[in-house]
Design an enzyme around this catalytic site. Structure first.
Site, short mmCIF file in Angstrom:
data_model
loop_
_atom_site.label_atom_id
_atom_site.label_comp_id
_atom_site.label_asym_id
_atom_site.label_seq_id
_atom_site.Cartn_x
_atom_site.Cartn_y
_atom_site.Cartn_z
N ASN A 165 0.80 -1.35 6.84
CA ASN A 165 0.70 -0.39 5.74
C ASN A 165 -0.04 -1.07 4.60
O ASN A 165 0.52 -1.92 3.91
CB ASN A 165 2.11 0.04 5.32
CG ASN A 165 2.09 0.96 4.11
OD1 ASN A 165 1.04 1.43 3.69
ND2 ASN A 165 3.27 1.23 3.56
N LYS B 88 -0.97 0.16 1.87
CA LYS B 88 -0.61 0.70 0.54
C LYS B 88 -1.89 0.94 -0.27
O LYS B 88 -2.91 1.32 0.29
CB LYS B 88 0.39 -0.22 -0.16
CG LYS B 88 1.60 -0.50 0.75
CD LYS B 88 2.76 -1.15 0.04
CE LYS B 88 3.89 -1.40 1.05
NZ LYS B 88 5.09 -1.95 0.42
N HIS C 249 8.04 6.97 2.99
CA HIS C 249 8.11 5.59 2.53
C HIS C 249 8.91 5.53 1.22
O HIS C 249 8.80 6.43 0.39
CB HIS C 249 6.71 5.01 2.32
CG HIS C 249 6.74 3.53 2.13
ND1 HIS C 249 7.07 2.96 0.93
CD2 HIS C 249 6.52 2.51 2.99
CE1 HIS C 249 7.05 1.64 1.06
NE2 HIS C 249 6.72 1.34 2.31
N GLU D 257 8.49 3.98 -1.41
CA GLU D 257 7.68 4.07 -2.63
C GLU D 257 7.37 5.54 -2.94
O GLU D 257 7.28 5.93 -4.11
CB GLU D 257 6.40 3.23 -2.48
CG GLU D 257 6.74 1.75 -2.59
CD GLU D 257 5.87 0.83 -1.76
OE1 GLU D 257 4.76 1.23 -1.36
OE2 GLU D 257 6.31 -0.32 -1.51
N GLU E 226 13.34 0.47 6.64
CA GLU E 226 12.84 -0.42 5.61
C GLU E 226 13.85 -0.50 4.47
O GLU E 226 13.81 0.33 3.54
CB GLU E 226 11.50 0.10 5.07
CG GLU E 226 10.40 0.12 6.10
CD GLU E 226 9.02 -0.04 5.45
OE1 GLU E 226 8.29 -0.92 5.90
OE2 GLU E 226 8.71 0.68 4.50
N GLY F 28 8.64 -6.26 -0.18
CA GLY F 28 7.86 -7.00 -1.18
C GLY F 28 8.64 -8.07 -1.91
O GLY F 28 8.18 -8.58 -2.94
N SER G 95 9.19 -7.40 4.06
CA SER G 95 8.91 -8.84 4.01
C SER G 95 8.75 -9.46 5.40
O SER G 95 9.18 -10.60 5.62
CB SER G 95 9.99 -9.57 3.21
OG SER G 95 9.95 -9.16 1.86
P1 13P Z 1 6.20 -5.81 2.63
O1 13P Z 1 5.92 -6.24 4.06
O2 13P Z 1 5.11 -6.20 1.69
O3 13P Z 1 7.56 -6.21 2.20
O4 13P Z 1 6.18 -4.19 2.64
C1 13P Z 1 6.91 -3.52 3.59
C2 13P Z 1 6.54 -2.10 3.54
O5 13P Z 1 6.84 -1.40 2.58
C3 13P Z 1 5.77 -1.55 4.67
O6 13P Z 1 5.72 -0.17 4.64
#
Ligand code: 13P
Length: 256
Positions: free
Chosen positions: A14, A16, A100, A102, A172, A178, A217
């Protein structure tokens, strides 16, 4: 009957809100150079909308890399300024990520909105990846299982068996995204078992094709143990998916 061992792992990157067209092009070139001829995992990238056409063209007929989108609207067209529909994505994408954290936390997406998006992806003939997971506070209050059950049921219950079989679920935990602190393989397995129970509940019988991914992560160092945790069928990778060598190492970890 297909056994869980027969689910091919899926490793999805992803991106982002990263990578303009030129950067996306460079990243895909590096990925195609770094992936083995026959990866053990299905490998998917989720670039920003603006890079989809370019990435689609670069992948061409190379079956080692598949393409998906990070989000969509639930209507096929209309007065929805700034939105992108599944009809627009379908020429480029095999998968669309919905729900997601976010999107849920920063853009107010509720379980109901996420479900409408998931339905739209299925209606367009693509495969939804339903992302879900608890916050750190929910975890501390012992609500992880209840949150996962609510989010997964909202996403899946009422779908036909065929529709469920086209879904992927990505666990997740928000506290792991992150932060550099991944869940333990045991945590990931425990969540996967809860989510598998909802798949069974929604489809009326076991749906062995539905993959359950872990995200949060994931790095080359943590991938192998997380990807081999019982019940975990792959990874949804954020930051590390922007580094071609590391992402390829994660893919390698899926097969090791
Ligand atoms: P990270 O791997 O940067 O923690 O992000 C995970 C994520 O949100 C994937 O959709």
């Amino acid at each position: 009957m297909m056994t869980p061992e027969m689910r091919r792992p899926l490793v999805a990157g992803n991106w982002k809100m990263h990578e303009g067209v030129a950067e996306a092009e460079a990243l895909v070139h590096s990925l195609l150079a770094g992936l083995p001829a026959t990866p053990a995992a299905e490998v998917l990238v989720l670039p920003p909308f603006t890079a989809l056409e370019t990435v689609h063209r670069l992948i061409g007929s190379d079956t080692r890399l598949r393409l998906g989108a990070q989000n969509c609207h639930w209507e096929t067209a209309g007065a929805f300024t700034g939105e992108i529909s599944t009809t627009m994505l379908e020429p480029w994408c095999a998968y669309v990520l919905v729900g997601h954290s976010e999107r849920r936390q920063l853009f107010g997406e509720t379980d109901e909105i996420v479900r409408r998006k998931l339905d739209a992806v299925l209606a367009a003939g693509m495969r939804p990846i339903l992302a879900l997971g608890e916050t750190g506070a929910e975890r501390e209050r012992g609500q992880t299982q209840a949150v996962l059950l609510r989010q997964a049921r909202s996403g899946l219950v009422g779908l036909s068996v065929d529709q469920v079989s086209r879904c992927t679920i990505a666990y997740e935990p928000i506290w792991a995204i992150g932060t550099g602190v991944a869940a333990t393989p045991a945590d990931a397995s425990e969540a996967a078992a809860v989510l598998r129970s909802v798949v069974d509940e929604a489809a009326g019988r076991e749906q062995p094709t539905v993959r359950i991914l872990y995200g949060g992560s994931v790095t080359a160092a943590s991938a192998a143990s997380l990807l081999h945790a019982p019940g975990v069928d792959g990874a949804l990778v954020g930051g590390a998916s922007l580094r071609a060598a590391e992402f390829c190492a994660i893919v390698a970890g899926a097969g090791a």
